[in-house]
Design a protein around this motif. Sequence first.
Motif, mmCIF file in Angstrom:
data_model
loop_
_atom_site.group_PDB
_atom_site.id
_atom_site.type_symbol
_atom_site.label_atom_id
_atom_site.label_comp_id
_atom_site.label_asym_id
_atom_site.label_seq_id
_atom_site.Cartn_x
_atom_site.Cartn_y
_atom_site.Cartn_z
ATOM 1 N N ARG A 115 0.441 -0.997 -0.299
ATOM 2 C CA ARG A 115 0.065 0.005 0.132
ATOM 3 C C ARG A 115 1.103 1.576 0.226
ATOM 4 N NH1 ARG A 115 -4.725 1.188 4.403
ATOM 5 N NH2 ARG A 115 -2.473 1.624 5.792
ATOM 6 N N MET A 144 -5.186 -7.734 7.633
ATOM 7 C CA MET A 144 -5.394 -6.485 7.440
ATOM 8 C C MET A 144 -6.796 -6.094 6.355
ATOM 9 S SD MET A 144 -4.142 -5.934 10.819
ATOM 10 C CE MET A 144 -4.856 -4.438 11.418
ATOM 11 N N ALA A 146 -7.900 -3.090 5.224
ATOM 12 C CA ALA A 146 -7.940 -1.893 6.015
ATOM 13 C C ALA A 146 -9.161 -0.576 4.847
ATOM 14 C CB ALA A 146 -6.966 -1.172 6.415
ATOM 15 N N GLY A 203 -4.734 5.528 7.047
ATOM 16 C CA GLY A 203 -5.450 4.378 7.149
ATOM 17 C C GLY A 203 -5.144 3.213 7.534
ATOM 18 N N TYR A 204 -4.619 3.219 9.080
ATOM 19 C CA TYR A 204 -4.438 2.518 9.766
ATOM 20 C C TYR A 204 -5.299 1.891 10.865
ATOM 21 C CZ TYR A 204 0.253 1.224 9.074
ATOM 22 O OH TYR A 204 1.498 0.746 8.710
ATOM 23 N N ILE A 205 -6.036 0.596 11.337
ATOM 24 C CA ILE A 205 -7.611 0.194 12.037
ATOM 25 C C ILE A 205 -7.290 0.505 13.351
ATOM 26 C CG2 ILE A 205 -9.259 -1.888 12.160
ATOM 27 C CD1 ILE A 205 -8.225 -2.933 9.536
ATOM 28 N N GLY A 210 -1.907 -2.855 14.799
ATOM 29 C CA GLY A 210 -0.687 -1.773 14.369
ATOM 30 C C GLY A 210 -0.736 -2.622 12.438
ATOM 31 N N ASP A 211 0.516 -2.321 12.608
ATOM 32 C CA ASP A 211 1.576 -3.489 11.294
ATOM 33 C C ASP A 211 1.568 -4.346 11.113
ATOM 34 O OD1 ASP A 211 2.719 -3.647 8.887
ATOM 35 O OD2 ASP A 211 2.696 -1.705 8.107
ATOM 36 N N ALA A 212 0.547 -5.101 10.551
ATOM 37 C CA ALA A 212 0.390 -6.714 10.438
ATOM 38 C C ALA A 212 2.152 -7.602 9.705
ATOM 39 C CB ALA A 212 -0.124 -7.439 10.094
ATOM 40 N N GLY A 213 2.156 -6.929 8.811
ATOM 41 C CA GLY A 213 3.900 -7.207 8.189
ATOM 42 C C GLY A 213 4.929 -6.555 9.087
HETATM 43 N N1 URA Z 1 -2.060 -2.613 7.066
HETATM 44 C C1 URA Z 1 -2.148 -2.938 8.102
HETATM 45 O O1 URA Z 1 -0.752 -3.454 8.430
HETATM 46 N N2 URA Z 1 -2.501 -2.420 9.270
HETATM 47 C C2 URA Z 1 -3.194 -1.668 9.913
HETATM 48 O O2 URA Z 1 -4.034 -0.870 9.898
HETATM 49 C C3 URA Z 1 -3.778 -1.906 8.284
HETATM 50 C C4 URA Z 1 -3.452 -1.773 7.132
#
Ligand code: URA
Length: 220
Positions: A115, A144, A146, A203-205, A210-213
Amino acid sequence: MAAECTAGGELMSKVHLIDHPLVQHKMAIVRDVKTGPKEFRELVDEIALLMAYEVTRDIALEAKEVETPMGKASCQMIAGKKVGVIPILRAGLGMVNGIVELIPAAKVGHIGLYRDPESLKPVEYYCKLPPDISERDLIVVDPMLATGGSAVAAIRFIKEKGGRNIKLMVLIAAPEGIAAVQAAHPDVEVFTAAIDEKLDSRGYIVPGLGDAGDRLFGTK
Ligand code: URA
Ligand code: PRP
């Protein structure tokens, strides 16, 4: 069982909330900011395996007679070309092992999307899918959902390559992402372990995880 979902009082028949206690318990730990990458990876794996039970509930079966030590048993086995699992790279990779442990015959395709942090639009960098995807029940996985941009684009690529029976399995969905997938791909059923409140300005949930990756792979 998967619960029925509503939005503004309307039933979202294509959206399934997996509310099994084991899934919900593990989701609480996975969301916790104190959970480190090792435990995070293990939990994502386990949640994906548990969710796969629901996602594959309607998979086609065929009759099979099996010789037991005591006689013949009328059994059922999965029919046809079976399942394809397609993770959206990179975070979707964290959900593959749990599913293929459960369904060893599944083929795995990969779609690389990230993204763009400015536009929030998905950018494709890799696509390798099994040649027979049109004959498989496909499960697209990503922790995620989002804005929905990545899932909408991934499903579009899969359809362009011939994929037809597609389900989307995520850990956490934002209402915006669900709406985007339903608008672009009304045929696709969405399975999620949580529907969260909203997206933030990046654009984060929220509250999300948080950031899953980054949490899976220890980057950042
Ligand atoms: N991607 C993520 O890893 N976390 C989010 O909250 C949104 C996009
Ligand atoms: C994350 C996540 C989804 C996407 C969701 O991936 O794993 O693929 O964002 O956001 P969207 O619904 O707004 O498109 P990201 O782009 O951060 O890449 P990564 O998996 O490589 O970390």
